[in-house]
Each structure stands twice: as C-alpha cells, then as structure tokens.
Design an enzyme around this catalytic site. Structure first.
Site, PDB file in Angstrom:
ATOM      1  CG  ASP A   1      25.463 -46.167   8.045  1.00  0.00           C
ATOM      2  OD1 ASP A   1      25.505 -45.904   6.822  1.00  0.00           O
ATOM      3  OD2 ASP A   1      25.218 -47.306   8.479  1.00  0.00           O
TER       4      ASP A   1
ATOM      5  CG  HIS B   1      19.608 -49.101   9.116  1.00  0.00           C
ATOM      6  ND1 HIS B   1      20.435 -48.510   8.185  1.00  0.00           N
ATOM      7  CD2 HIS B   1      18.641 -49.751   8.426  1.00  0.00           C
ATOM      8  CE1 HIS B   1      19.991 -48.790   6.966  1.00  0.00           C
ATOM      9  NE2 HIS B   1      18.911 -49.541   7.086  1.00  0.00           N
TER      10      HIS B   1
ATOM     11  CG  HIS C   1      25.742 -54.252   8.484  1.00  0.00           C
ATOM     12  ND1 HIS C   1      25.645 -53.446   7.362  1.00  0.00           N
ATOM     13  CD2 HIS C   1      24.651 -55.049   8.451  1.00  0.00           C
ATOM     14  CE1 HIS C   1      24.544 -53.745   6.693  1.00  0.00           C
ATOM     15  NE2 HIS C   1      23.929 -54.711   7.333  1.00  0.00           N
TER      16      HIS C   1
ATOM     17  CG  ASP D   1      22.883 -45.937  10.931  1.00  0.00           C
ATOM     18  OD1 ASP D   1      22.241 -46.157   9.898  1.00  0.00           O
ATOM     19  OD2 ASP D   1      23.712 -46.737  11.403  1.00  0.00           O
TER      20      ASP D   1
ATOM     21  CG  ASP E   1      23.418 -50.150  12.982  1.00  0.00           C
ATOM     22  OD1 ASP E   1      22.679 -50.723  12.164  1.00  0.00           O
ATOM     23  OD2 ASP E   1      24.275 -49.326  12.646  1.00  0.00           O
TER      24      ASP E   1
ATOM     25  CD  GLU F   1      27.515 -50.072   6.203  1.00  0.00           C
ATOM     26  OE1 GLU F   1      27.621 -50.421   5.019  1.00  0.00           O
ATOM     27  OE2 GLU F   1      27.342 -50.876   7.152  1.00  0.00           O
TER      28      GLU F   1
ATOM     29  CG  HIS G   1      27.639 -48.609  11.472  1.00  0.00           C
ATOM     30  ND1 HIS G   1      26.569 -47.746  11.422  1.00  0.00           N
ATOM     31  CD2 HIS G   1      28.519 -48.032  12.335  1.00  0.00           C
ATOM     32  CE1 HIS G   1      26.789 -46.720  12.207  1.00  0.00           C
ATOM     33  NE2 HIS G   1      27.967 -46.870  12.788  1.00  0.00           N
TER      34      HIS G   1
ATOM     35  CG  ASP H   1      22.575 -46.273   6.081  1.00  0.00           C
ATOM     36  OD1 ASP H   1      22.292 -45.554   7.051  1.00  0.00           O
ATOM     37  OD2 ASP H   1      22.746 -47.509   6.201  1.00  0.00           O
TER      38      ASP H   1
END
Length: 299
Positions: free
Chosen positions: A226, A124, A139, A122, A126, A271, A99, A228
């Site tokens: 992303d 996360h 990332h 996402d 980030d 990702e 990312h 994930d």
C-alpha cells in the site's frame, strides 16, 4: 522469481469514499511499468483491467458495509483472473485500486500454497471487521477477511476460508491502528513491525527478521504494498495518508532485500490515486519500487 509476469489491473474505488483510486492502474502503466520490467528481461503480458461496475454508494443493511455487493462481485472476478495467472505458472502482479482488491488477489493465490506467507507493507493493519470498523469501508478489512474474519460473503470468496494463517503474516510500517485491530494483533500474536521498530532497529533488520520469520514456515510469500506505507512527502497520491511513514530510500532497500531473498511469489501495489497526486509522483514511485523488487540495481 518466475521470468514471466502477468499484470492485471483492478480499478476499484468502492472500498472507501475518496474517488480517483480507480485510475491507479492507469497511472502505474503511464509511469512505464511494462517497459521497466521488460528492461530487466522479464516477459510481460498485460491482461488489462477487470471490469468493475460504478453503482451509487450503497450501505448493506445487515453489516453496515459500503458497496458490499459490488466489492464482492469485483473480488470474485479478480480471484478468477488471478487463478488463471497461477494456472499459467506466471508471476501475478496486481495493480489497484483501493486495498479491498487484496480480498480477490489472495483468494486467487493462496489455494496454490499449503502455507502462504503475506507481507503487508502498509500504514494500516486492514484487520477490521464490521463490528470494529469505525467507517464501514471495506478497504480497511481485506487482511481480516483473508484470515476468515468478518462479513460472510467476503470470507467465502473463492469458496474457501481462511486464505492465510495468523502466524504467516508480517505487517511492516504500521502507524495507524484501530482499537479492535490492536486487540486482534495481541490476541493472535500477529507479527508487526511498526514505525517505532523501523526507526529503532532499521529497515535492514526488519526485512531480515521478516525473511527469517517467514522463510521456513511458508511455501510462498505474497507482497502487498500500500503506497500509504510511505510518508506522504514521497507518496502524496493516496487516500489515507499518515505522517511519519517509511522513507523513499528505506522502501527501496526493503524491495531490494526482498528481491535478493528470491522468496516473493506474487505481488500487488495499491492505493495509487492520481487525483490526489502531484504529477503522478506516487505512480512513478510505485514503478520504481517494482524495479527494485524485480532486481533492478544501480551497478
């Protein structure tokens, strides 16, 4: 959406420690993305991948960040390529890579908008900086960098900063936030729909509220997906999986609703790590989600 889509791959694996995510663009192409989008009557031009060096892992003495010089160089190159796509009045579609590539993507896009909106799909946030990052992995920092926070060389990519405003961001699917990220979100009032909100309110509500929030305050919206964000059951081939994520069907619904809004002006899918995947399950999923984003329907 613009009917001409230009694809650029960013085979970056330097923003984190797990190898293999540099093969993400190849996995997405192998899953038939060009054919799928052409079937939807888009004109597709695949520009290939930017060239990224493969140096030994380095730690920057001042910031403590891994591979800072290499990530900076790759981000500058990606920003230049994305700028060329913007100049051609085409839709930029970027494949990662980890990312950290968003640093370059947003640097190449946002200067063409007065108020670019960003949907960050996402697990996360980030939103880390060198001071708050537990790992030193870049990332985990691209959204912070794009907001003008963090390491100086990364912030200055594209020769302007910030790329996006705090009030023009919506994070969807968050379920793993570091303490520094939580503090920043509360301090700046960043709009976040965690998995709690998705579970409680439903994806339809979340996307409708996202559209309502961004529609009048922005003049373009970048979508950063992303993989994930989805539960590892559906997307096993990611570097930082987090249980309890968004479902397969919820993600398709999100992409379908965003497609219907006609507000998305650029996108990236990141990702995808085929080394960690199961028979390219995650690469195929990325392509399926792109199909929904670009207007694919069951009937």
């Amino acid at each position: 959406m613009k009917r001409t889509i230009k694809i650029i791959g960013a085979p970056m694996d330097l923003g984190q420690l797990r190898r293999g995510v540099d093969m993400g663009p190849s996995a997405i192409r192998y899953a038939g993305v060009v054919e799928r989008l052409e079937h939807l009557e888009f004109e597709i031009e695949d520009l290939g991948d930017i060239a990224i060096d493969r140096p030994r892992t380095t730690i920057d003495e001042k910031s403590g960040l891994r591979n800072l010089q290499s990530v900076t160089a790759a981000s500058e190159l990606l920003a230049k390529k994305v700028t060329e796509i913007m100049e051609s009045r085409s839709f930029p579609l970027v494949f990662g890579g980890d990312h950290s590539i968003s640093i370059g993507t947003l640097a190449g896009i946002s200067k063409y908008y007065k108020n670019l909106g960003v949907i960050w799909y996402d697990a996360h946030g980030d939103l880390n900086t060198p001071e708050t990052s537990p790992s030193g992995n870049i990332h985990g920092m691209p959204l912070a960098v794009s907001l003008g926070l963090g390491e100086e060389h990364l912030i200055k990519i594209g020769e302007y900063s910030p790329k996006v405003k705090f009030e023009n961001i919506v994070i969807i699917g968050a379920r793993s936030l570091d303490e520094g990220e939580k503090e920043l979100i509360k301090e700046k009032g960043i709009k976040v729909f965690t998995m709690h909100e998705i579970d409680r309110l439903g994806m339809t509500y979340v996307i409708e509220e996202t559209i309502k929030y961004l529609k009048d305050r922005t003049d373009g919206i970048h979508l950063s997906v992303d993989l994930d964000a989805l539960d590892p059951i559906y997307a096993p081939g990611v570097g930082t999986p987090v249980n309890g994520g968004i479902s397969y069907r919820e993600s398709h619904l999100a992409m379908e609703l965003l497609s219907e809004s006609k507000l998305i002006t650029s996108a990236e899918f990141v990702e995808v790590n085929p080394i960690l995947d199961e028979k390219n399950k995650t690469g195929n999923l990325a392509v399926e989600l792109m199909g929904s984003l670009f207007g694919e329907k069951l009937l």
